[in-house]
Design a protein around this motif. Structure first.
Motif, PDB file in Angstrom:
ATOM      1  N   GLY A 156       0.786  -1.224   0.000  1.00 58.79           N
ATOM      2  CA  GLY A 156       0.000   0.000   0.000  1.00 58.79           C
ATOM      3  C   GLY A 156       0.817   1.273   0.000  1.00 58.79           C
ATOM      4  O   GLY A 156       0.385   2.315   0.510  1.00 58.79           O
ATOM      5  N   ALA A 157       2.015   1.230  -0.594  1.00 57.51           N
ATOM      6  CA  ALA A 157       2.869   2.424  -0.654  1.00 57.51           C
ATOM      7  C   ALA A 157       2.273   3.454  -1.598  1.00 57.51           C
ATOM      8  O   ALA A 157       1.650   3.112  -2.600  1.00 57.51           O
ATOM      9  CB  ALA A 157       4.273   2.046  -1.121  1.00 57.51           C
ATOM     10  N   CYS A 158       2.454   4.719  -1.261  1.00 56.86           N
ATOM     11  CA  CYS A 158       2.065   5.778  -2.192  1.00 56.86           C
ATOM     12  C   CYS A 158       3.288   6.308  -2.945  1.00 56.86           C
ATOM     13  O   CYS A 158       3.145   7.002  -3.943  1.00 56.86           O
ATOM     14  CB  CYS A 158       1.355   6.910  -1.457  1.00 56.86           C
ATOM     15  SG  CYS A 158       2.316   7.713  -0.179  1.00 56.86           S
ATOM     16  N   LEU A 159       4.495   5.945  -2.475  1.00 58.90           N
ATOM     17  CA  LEU A 159       5.724   6.389  -3.122  1.00 58.90           C
ATOM     18  C   LEU A 159       6.790   5.322  -2.923  1.00 58.90           C
ATOM     19  O   LEU A 159       6.936   4.765  -1.835  1.00 58.90           O
ATOM     20  CB  LEU A 159       6.199   7.720  -2.526  1.00 58.90           C
ATOM     21  CG  LEU A 159       7.329   8.442  -3.268  1.00 58.90           C
ATOM     22  CD1 LEU A 159       6.814   9.047  -4.568  1.00 58.90           C
ATOM     23  CD2 LEU A 159       7.917   9.551  -2.394  1.00 58.90           C
ATOM     24  N   VAL A 160       7.535   5.034  -4.002  1.00 59.20           N
ATOM     25  CA  VAL A 160       8.667   4.114  -3.942  1.00 59.20           C
ATOM     26  C   VAL A 160       9.917   4.880  -4.347  1.00 59.20           C
ATOM     27  O   VAL A 160       9.901   5.631  -5.325  1.00 59.20           O
ATOM     28  CB  VAL A 160       8.462   2.899  -4.868  1.00 59.20           C
ATOM     29  CG1 VAL A 160       9.694   1.995  -4.857  1.00 59.20           C
ATOM     30  CG2 VAL A 160       7.230   2.104  -4.444  1.00 59.20           C
ATOM     31  N   THR A 161      10.991   4.709  -3.593  1.00 54.14           N
ATOM     32  CA  THR A 161      12.255   5.370  -3.898  1.00 54.14           C
ATOM     33  C   THR A 161      13.296   4.331  -4.286  1.00 54.14           C
ATOM     34  O   THR A 161      13.179   3.150  -3.942  1.00 54.14           O
ATOM     35  CB  THR A 161      12.781   6.181  -2.694  1.00 54.14           C
ATOM     36  OG1 THR A 161      13.100   5.275  -1.622  1.00 54.14           O
ATOM     37  CG2 THR A 161      11.731   7.178  -2.214  1.00 54.14           C
ATOM     38  N   ALA A 162      14.302   4.786  -5.001  1.00 50.95           N
ATOM     39  CA  ALA A 162      15.449   3.946  -5.349  1.00 50.95           C
ATOM     40  C   ALA A 162      16.699   4.805  -5.224  1.00 50.95           C
ATOM     41  O   ALA A 162      16.766   5.884  -5.816  1.00 50.95           O
ATOM     42  CB  ALA A 162      15.321   3.395  -6.767  1.00 50.95           C
ATOM     43  N   LEU A 177      14.285  11.229 -11.502  1.00 49.89           N
ATOM     44  CA  LEU A 177      15.418  11.669 -10.692  1.00 49.89           C
ATOM     45  C   LEU A 177      14.937  12.774  -9.756  1.00 49.89           C
ATOM     46  O   LEU A 177      14.430  13.803 -10.196  1.00 49.89           O
ATOM     47  CB  LEU A 177      16.549  12.181 -11.588  1.00 49.89           C
ATOM     48  CG  LEU A 177      17.797  12.692 -10.862  1.00 49.89           C
ATOM     49  CD1 LEU A 177      18.470  11.568 -10.089  1.00 49.89           C
ATOM     50  CD2 LEU A 177      18.779  13.299 -11.867  1.00 49.89           C
ATOM     51  N   ALA A 178      15.095  12.559  -8.442  1.00 51.35           N
ATOM     52  CA  ALA A 178      14.582  13.516  -7.452  1.00 51.35           C
ATOM     53  C   ALA A 178      15.679  14.309  -6.769  1.00 51.35           C
ATOM     54  O   ALA A 178      15.440  15.414  -6.279  1.00 51.35           O
ATOM     55  CB  ALA A 178      13.757  12.775  -6.394  1.00 51.35           C
ATOM     56  N   GLY A 179      16.864  13.779  -6.719  1.00 55.59           N
ATOM     57  CA  GLY A 179      17.954  14.484  -6.046  1.00 55.59           C
ATOM     58  C   GLY A 179      19.219  13.666  -6.125  1.00 55.59           C
ATOM     59  O   GLY A 179      19.200  12.479  -6.452  1.00 55.59           O
ATOM     60  N   GLU A 180      20.336  14.304  -5.831  1.00 58.29           N
ATOM     61  CA  GLU A 180      21.606  13.608  -5.906  1.00 58.29           C
ATOM     62  C   GLU A 180      22.638  14.269  -5.014  1.00 58.29           C
ATOM     63  O   GLU A 180      22.541  15.446  -4.668  1.00 58.29           O
ATOM     64  CB  GLU A 180      22.112  13.561  -7.351  1.00 58.29           C
ATOM     65  CG  GLU A 180      22.152  14.912  -8.047  1.00 58.29           C
ATOM     66  CD  GLU A 180      22.401  14.763  -9.544  1.00 58.29           C
ATOM     67  OE1 GLU A 180      23.182  13.873  -9.913  1.00 58.29           O
ATOM     68  OE2 GLU A 180      21.846  15.541 -10.316  1.00 58.29           O
ATOM     69  N   THR A 181      23.600  13.454  -4.591  1.00 61.00           N
ATOM     70  CA  THR A 181      24.760  13.932  -3.860  1.00 61.00           C
ATOM     71  C   THR A 181      25.988  13.585  -4.690  1.00 61.00           C
ATOM     72  O   THR A 181      25.877  13.088  -5.809  1.00 61.00           O
ATOM     73  CB  THR A 181      24.844  13.255  -2.482  1.00 61.00           C
ATOM     74  OG1 THR A 181      25.073  11.841  -2.668  1.00 61.00           O
ATOM     75  CG2 THR A 181      23.564  13.459  -1.678  1.00 61.00           C
ATOM     76  N   ALA A 182      27.159  13.829  -4.126  1.00 61.69           N
ATOM     77  CA  ALA A 182      28.379  13.513  -4.863  1.00 61.69           C
ATOM     78  C   ALA A 182      28.498  12.017  -5.113  1.00 61.69           C
ATOM     79  O   ALA A 182      29.141  11.593  -6.076  1.00 61.69           O
ATOM     80  CB  ALA A 182      29.589  14.020  -4.081  1.00 61.69           C
ATOM     81  N   GLN A 183      27.860  11.194  -4.282  1.00 57.93           N
ATOM     82  CA  GLN A 183      28.019   9.747  -4.394  1.00 57.93           C
ATOM     83  C   GLN A 183      26.790   9.034  -4.935  1.00 57.93           C
ATOM     84  O   GLN A 183      26.911   8.046  -5.658  1.00 57.93           O
ATOM     85  CB  GLN A 183      28.371   9.153  -3.021  1.00 57.93           C
ATOM     86  CG  GLN A 183      28.695   7.667  -3.053  1.00 57.93           C
ATOM     87  CD  GLN A 183      29.154   7.145  -1.712  1.00 57.93           C
ATOM     88  OE1 GLN A 183      29.273   7.895  -0.741  1.00 57.93           O
ATOM     89  NE2 GLN A 183      29.409   5.846  -1.636  1.00 57.93           N
ATOM     90  N   ARG A 184      25.579   9.511  -4.612  1.00 58.55           N
ATOM     91  CA  ARG A 184      24.374   8.750  -4.952  1.00 58.55           C
ATOM     92  C   ARG A 184      23.314   9.630  -5.599  1.00 58.55           C
ATOM     93  O   ARG A 184      23.292  10.838  -5.394  1.00 58.55           O
ATOM     94  CB  ARG A 184      23.791   8.082  -3.704  1.00 58.55           C
ATOM     95  CG  ARG A 184      24.714   7.038  -3.082  1.00 58.55           C
ATOM     96  CD  ARG A 184      24.083   6.376  -1.881  1.00 58.55           C
ATOM     97  NE  ARG A 184      24.959   5.362  -1.325  1.00 58.55           N
ATOM     98  CZ  ARG A 184      25.880   5.598  -0.409  1.00 58.55           C
ATOM     99  NH1 ARG A 184      26.031   6.826   0.076  1.00 58.55           N
ATOM    100  NH2 ARG A 184      26.647   4.620   0.041  1.00 58.55           N
ATOM    101  N   ALA A 185      22.428   8.972  -6.347  1.00 61.23           N
ATOM    102  CA  ALA A 185      21.259   9.633  -6.938  1.00 61.23           C
ATOM    103  C   ALA A 185      20.007   8.963  -6.397  1.00 61.23           C
ATOM    104  O   ALA A 185      19.970   7.742  -6.226  1.00 61.23           O
ATOM    105  CB  ALA A 185      21.296   9.526  -8.459  1.00 61.23           C
TER     106      ALA A 185
END
Length: 231
Positions: free
Chosen positions: A162-168, A188-196
């Motif tokens: 029943g999730a309304c949002l899934v992230t990866a 694509l929602a955001g990113e850092t120097a190491q991960r997106a």
């Protein structure tokens, strides 16, 4: 004449128990109304199922895959450490409260070629979020297996959980995982120097499936980030 204040009545056993129950409710983390328990899921070509201790040989091939280790930032483990890692994975079989992890091995033609997972982040129905993860032997790439397995896991996330949002969350160097996220319809929602970080809402997932009903399609979704060139 002023009356003396009454002594407080002693708390009866029933009242004490109700009071303790109320305190436990305050201290206890929120949980799903019904835990989601790992089970076998069959797709067109794959069997998704909980890990077993007897998957040791297949798991060792995964642990020895340099591309998998680099993409997940795993250390090079000894055979004993790899077996212990597998045994730990066999325990991740239910989702109930934030932090719980559910992992399903991906089996093709009797061999485990990777896995998919759901990590429960928040529980409240109107803000329920799960994080999806996947890994696959490099030698099995290019056949659509990861897409097929991940879409089955999204069915579980938006359906039973029943999730309304899934992230990866993807390492910026792991372009194959980023491309998989885009094929699944993630933005694509955001990113850092190491991960997106990629996100997929339930409504967007439904729209993507209506537009592309065929599982395993390698086409880029009609919305969201178009490429991973800017990662």
């Amino acid at each position: 004449m002023t009356s003396l204040p009454r002594r407080p009545r002693p708390l009866r056993h029933g009242g004490l128990m109700r009071g303790l129950s109320g305190l436990r409710a305050l201290w206890s983390p929120p949980v799903l109304g019904m835990p989601v328990v790992a089970r076998e899921v069959r797709t067109a070509r794959l069997l998704l199922r909980p890990y077993r201790a007897t998957d040791d040989a297949d798991w060792r091939r995964i642990e020895d895959d340099e591309e998998v280790r680099r993409g997940l930032d795993w250390p090079l483990r000894t055979p004993r450490q790899a077996h212990e890692h597998l045994l730990a994975r066999t325990t991740h079989t239910s989702l109930s409260e934030p932090g719980d992890l559910l992992v399903l091995a991906v089996e093709h033609d009797g061999r485990v070629i990777g896995d998919v997972s759901l990590h429960l982040r928040t529980v409240a129905a109107e803000t329920r979020v799960v994080e999806i993860g996947w890994l696959q032997l490099t030698s099995e790439g290019g056949r659509g297996y990861a897409t097929e397995a991940a879409r089955a896991m999204l069915d579980l996330a938006f359906g039973e959980v029943g999730a309304c949002l899934v992230t990866a969350v993807v390492d910026r160097s792991n372009l194959s995982s980023a491309r998989l996220a885009l094929r699944l319809g993630f933005r694509l929602a955001g990113e850092t120097a190491q991960r997106a970080t990629f996100v997929l809402a339930e409504a967007d997932d439904a729209a993507l499936r209506a537009a592309q009903p065929t599982c395993g399609s390698a086409d880029t979704p009609p919305f969201g980030t178009k490429s991973v060139d800017n990662l």
